[in-house]
Design an enzyme around this catalytic site. Sequence first.
Site, short mmCIF file in Angstrom:
data_model
loop_
_atom_site.label_atom_id
_atom_site.label_comp_id
_atom_site.label_asym_id
_atom_site.label_seq_id
_atom_site.Cartn_x
_atom_site.Cartn_y
_atom_site.Cartn_z
N ALA A 67 0.96 -1.09 0.05
CA ALA A 67 0.12 -0.01 -0.10
C ALA A 67 0.96 0.95 0.07
O ALA A 67 2.06 1.11 0.49
CB ALA A 67 -0.79 0.03 1.36
N GLY A 110 0.94 -5.07 0.87
CA GLY A 110 -0.28 -5.11 0.13
C GLY A 110 -0.37 -5.93 -1.31
O GLY A 110 -1.27 -6.37 -1.57
N GLU A 113 -0.37 -9.39 -0.55
CA GLU A 113 -1.64 -9.74 -0.25
C GLU A 113 -2.66 -9.97 -1.50
O GLU A 113 -3.78 -10.65 -1.58
CB GLU A 113 -2.23 -8.79 0.84
CG GLU A 113 -1.51 -8.62 2.17
CD GLU A 113 -1.82 -7.78 3.47
OE1 GLU A 113 -1.65 -6.55 2.86
OE2 GLU A 113 -2.40 -8.25 4.42
N GLU A 133 5.28 -5.08 7.02
CA GLU A 133 4.49 -4.18 7.67
C GLU A 133 5.19 -3.94 9.18
O GLU A 133 5.17 -2.68 9.46
CB GLU A 133 2.79 -4.47 7.65
CG GLU A 133 2.17 -4.51 6.47
CD GLU A 133 2.39 -5.65 5.80
OE1 GLU A 133 3.47 -6.72 5.90
OE2 GLU A 133 1.56 -6.08 4.69
N1 DAK Z 1 4.50 3.33 -0.54
C1 DAK Z 1 4.97 4.43 -1.24
N2 DAK Z 1 6.05 4.79 -1.73
C2 DAK Z 1 6.83 3.82 -2.20
C3 DAK Z 1 6.52 2.46 -1.44
C4 DAK Z 1 5.37 2.14 -0.72
N3 DAK Z 1 4.94 0.93 -0.29
N4 DAK Z 1 7.44 1.47 -1.67
C5 DAK Z 1 8.45 2.09 -2.57
N5 DAK Z 1 8.11 3.60 -2.56
C6 DAK Z 1 8.65 4.69 -3.45
C7 DAK Z 1 9.81 5.00 -2.58
O1 DAK Z 1 9.59 6.16 -1.55
C8 DAK Z 1 10.80 5.79 -3.47
O2 DAK Z 1 10.23 7.09 -3.78
P1 DAK Z 1 11.10 8.37 -4.24
O3 DAK Z 1 11.88 8.27 -2.91
O4 DAK Z 1 11.86 7.95 -5.27
O5 DAK Z 1 10.10 9.51 -4.30
C9 DAK Z 1 10.46 4.85 -4.82
O6 DAK Z 1 9.19 4.09 -4.75
C10 DAK Z 1 11.47 3.83 -5.01
O7 DAK Z 1 11.73 3.34 -3.90
P2 DAK Z 1 13.18 3.00 -2.92
O8 DAK Z 1 13.95 4.12 -3.39
O9 DAK Z 1 12.83 2.57 -1.77
O10 DAK Z 1 13.72 1.69 -3.97
P3 DAK Z 1 14.53 0.52 -3.14
O11 DAK Z 1 15.14 -0.28 -4.39
O12 DAK Z 1 15.94 1.48 -2.39
O13 DAK Z 1 13.78 -0.23 -2.29
C11 DAK Z 1 11.83 -1.33 -1.36
C12 DAK Z 1 12.75 -0.93 -2.82
C13 DAK Z 1 10.76 -2.23 -2.02
C14 DAK Z 1 12.85 -2.31 -0.61
C15 DAK Z 1 11.74 -0.18 -0.41
O14 DAK Z 1 10.90 0.78 -1.59
C16 DAK Z 1 10.84 -0.42 0.56
O15 DAK Z 1 10.79 -0.94 1.75
N6 DAK Z 1 9.33 -0.22 0.16
C17 DAK Z 1 8.27 -0.29 1.15
C18 DAK Z 1 7.93 -1.71 1.47
C19 DAK Z 1 6.69 -1.82 2.31
O16 DAK Z 1 6.94 -1.66 3.61
N7 DAK Z 1 5.69 -2.18 2.28
C20 DAK Z 1 4.40 -2.51 3.17
C21 DAK Z 1 3.47 -1.21 3.06
S1 DAK Z 1 2.06 -1.42 4.40
C22 DAK Z 1 -5.47 -2.92 3.86
C23 DAK Z 1 -5.17 -3.07 2.71
C24 DAK Z 1 -3.60 -2.97 2.32
C25 DAK Z 1 -2.57 -2.86 3.32
C26 DAK Z 1 -3.09 -2.67 4.60
C27 DAK Z 1 -4.51 -2.35 5.14
N8 DAK Z 1 -6.78 -2.59 4.00
C28 DAK Z 1 -7.83 -2.88 3.07
C29 DAK Z 1 -7.27 -2.46 5.43
C30 DAK Z 1 -1.32 -2.93 3.07
C31 DAK Z 1 -0.40 -2.29 3.72
C32 DAK Z 1 1.06 -2.19 3.23
O17 DAK Z 1 1.44 -2.56 2.21
#
Ligand code: DAK
Length: 259
Positions: A67, A110, A113, A133
Amino acid sequence: MSYQHILINQEPDTKIAVVALNRPQALNALNFELMTELTAAFRAFAKDDSVSAVVLTGNDKAFAAGADIKEMATATSAEMLTKGYLEMWDELQAFKKPIVAAVSGYCLGGGAELVMVCDIIIASETAKFGQPEINIGVIPGAGGTQRLTRAVGKVKAMELILTGRQFTAEEALSMGLINKIVPVASYLDEAKKLATEIASKPPIAVRLAKEAILRAASTNLHDDVEFERRLFALLFATEDMREGMNAFIEKRKPAWKGH
Ligand code: DAK
């Protein structure tokens, strides 16, 4: 309808539609607009007799990195429960035609998921799965604690969700989470081939087979996903959730406080 964050390709003579998530600048993070478009597309496929199966994909680098954390970072518990986000996921879960996921690169949070809502999962050799998460102060909120646990068992799900570590397509295959690994050059073609084969079968029997298999795999799933959602929304009242998401946005390590 025209879409900004997804690409749709309805392939002639195949009865399949291919949907590609398309926010490459954010590694296909699932923001509200993208999810709204995705739900609208699936609503249209549900009514369209020329579509018997759907392939859902991203790009070679990312299926979806979860997400959109930048969008979620300021959300409140109440918003998470009422904003319509939940209904969108419910609609995807209720889609009756088979969905084949074609996954390459990051498939996190997400994104993972969403893939677990799909019915068959083809991954490229570079696919990286994970439920990270915990590292931003929350838990999976779109069924991850339930579907991952049902797919791989309690101890493995516990390890993966509590550490938030990424795992390879190889590990995903060995745990029974995905169907097949193919080279990055062919994961999409492989998924299309499979969807085309399924789409050539009798549509009503396919639909009812999906319904019956989901019944076997999902005793109490609806209630259990609802339970998870409430816990997920509850975490939006904690300081650690704000800290976790802000730390991601500010590209620094979070400092947990335990409240
Ligand atoms: N959200 C927003 N931006 C994101 C992102 C994300 N999840 N993942 C990556 N980006 C953005 C980064 O901020 C960066 O943007 P700029 O800095 O260039 O503006 C760009 O994408 C490239 O990412 P990185 O520079 O970080 O790239 P790297 O290769 O260094 O790293 C990475 C890749 C995938 C390891 C890293 O980006 C990362 O850790 N991303 C976050 C992964 C994460 O934590 N995902 C879980 C998010 S929580 C629900 C429905 C859904 C959900 C919950 C509830 N309901 C229906 C209730 C879901 C929740 C989640 O998914």
